[in-house]
Design a protein around this motif. Structure first.
Motif, short mmCIF file in Angstrom:
data_model
loop_
_atom_site.label_atom_id
_atom_site.label_comp_id
_atom_site.label_asym_id
_atom_site.label_seq_id
_atom_site.Cartn_x
_atom_site.Cartn_y
_atom_site.Cartn_z
N UNK A 51 3.41 -5.68 -10.65
CA UNK A 51 3.62 -5.27 -9.26
C UNK A 51 3.09 -3.87 -9.02
N UNK A 52 3.28 -2.97 -9.99
CA UNK A 52 2.72 -1.62 -9.86
C UNK A 52 1.21 -1.71 -9.67
N UNK A 53 0.56 -2.53 -10.46
CA UNK A 53 -0.90 -2.67 -10.38
C UNK A 53 -1.31 -3.21 -9.02
N UNK A 54 -0.59 -4.21 -8.51
CA UNK A 54 -0.90 -4.78 -7.19
C UNK A 54 -0.70 -3.74 -6.09
N UNK B 126 -5.26 -4.05 -15.97
CA UNK B 126 -4.81 -5.03 -16.96
C UNK B 126 -5.57 -4.88 -18.28
N UNK B 127 -6.87 -4.64 -18.18
CA UNK B 127 -7.68 -4.47 -19.38
C UNK B 127 -7.32 -3.20 -20.14
N UNK B 128 -7.04 -2.12 -19.42
CA UNK B 128 -6.59 -0.89 -20.09
C UNK B 128 -5.24 -1.13 -20.76
N UNK B 129 -4.34 -1.81 -20.08
CA UNK B 129 -3.01 -2.06 -20.63
C UNK B 129 -3.09 -2.93 -21.89
N UNK C 254 0.80 -1.23 0.00
CA UNK C 254 0.00 0.00 0.00
C UNK C 254 0.84 1.28 0.00
N UNK C 255 1.96 1.30 0.70
CA UNK C 255 2.79 2.51 0.72
C UNK C 255 3.41 2.76 -0.65
N UNK C 256 3.89 1.72 -1.29
CA UNK C 256 4.42 1.88 -2.65
C UNK C 256 3.30 2.33 -3.59
N UNK C 257 2.10 1.79 -3.38
CA UNK C 257 0.94 2.19 -4.19
C UNK C 257 0.59 3.65 -4.00
N UNK C 258 0.68 4.14 -2.76
CA UNK C 258 0.40 5.56 -2.49
C UNK C 258 1.39 6.42 -3.25
N UNK C 259 2.66 6.06 -3.20
CA UNK C 259 3.67 6.83 -3.90
C UNK C 259 3.44 6.83 -5.41
N UNK C 260 3.04 5.69 -5.94
CA UNK C 260 2.79 5.58 -7.38
C UNK C 260 1.57 6.39 -7.80
#
Length: 110
Positions: free
Chosen positions: A98-101, A76-79, A30-36
């Motif tokens: 991993x970015x998506x997760x 994934x569908x957009x990609x 979640x922290x990596x996701x917040x940054x992304x």
């Protein structure tokens, strides 16, 4: 199927569903996701209450609190191009699994 067998079936189904939800969320940080999401400025569209897309006009969905599996599936569908929206296709095209997760784990936790 008797009531007892149905109850067992229902219990196992709920357990498997909950396990898959926990798995998708636990695989992401979640922290990596917040940054992304901060870096990609996701809140620029998805964080504005009542915001509408310009053309075609439709409400932009709020993603905070959404199920992690749904977010990963949509990205994934957009990609892959099976889900169409040019800005989202462009955003998702540069994301790894991993970015998506990570993004999904962050947004699901809100």
């Amino acid at each position: 199927m008797g009531k007892k067998n149905f109850s067992i079936f229902l219990g196992v189904s709920i357990f498997l569903l909950a396990s898959s939800v926990a798995q998708a969320t636990s695989d992401g940080d979640p922290e990596a996701g917040r940054q992304k999401t901060d870096r990609m400025n996701c809140a620029g569209c998805h964080g504005i209450p009542g915001y509408n897309n310009a053309y075609p006009t439709y409400p932009v969905p709020k993603l905070g609190g959404q199920h992690a599996e749904y977010i990963v599936s949509a990205l994934q569908a957009y990609k892959s191009g099976t889900r169409k929206h040019p800005p989202m296709e462009g955003t998702a095209s540069g994301l790894s699994e991993q970015d998506m997760l990570d993004i999904a784990a962050f947004l699901a936790s809100k």
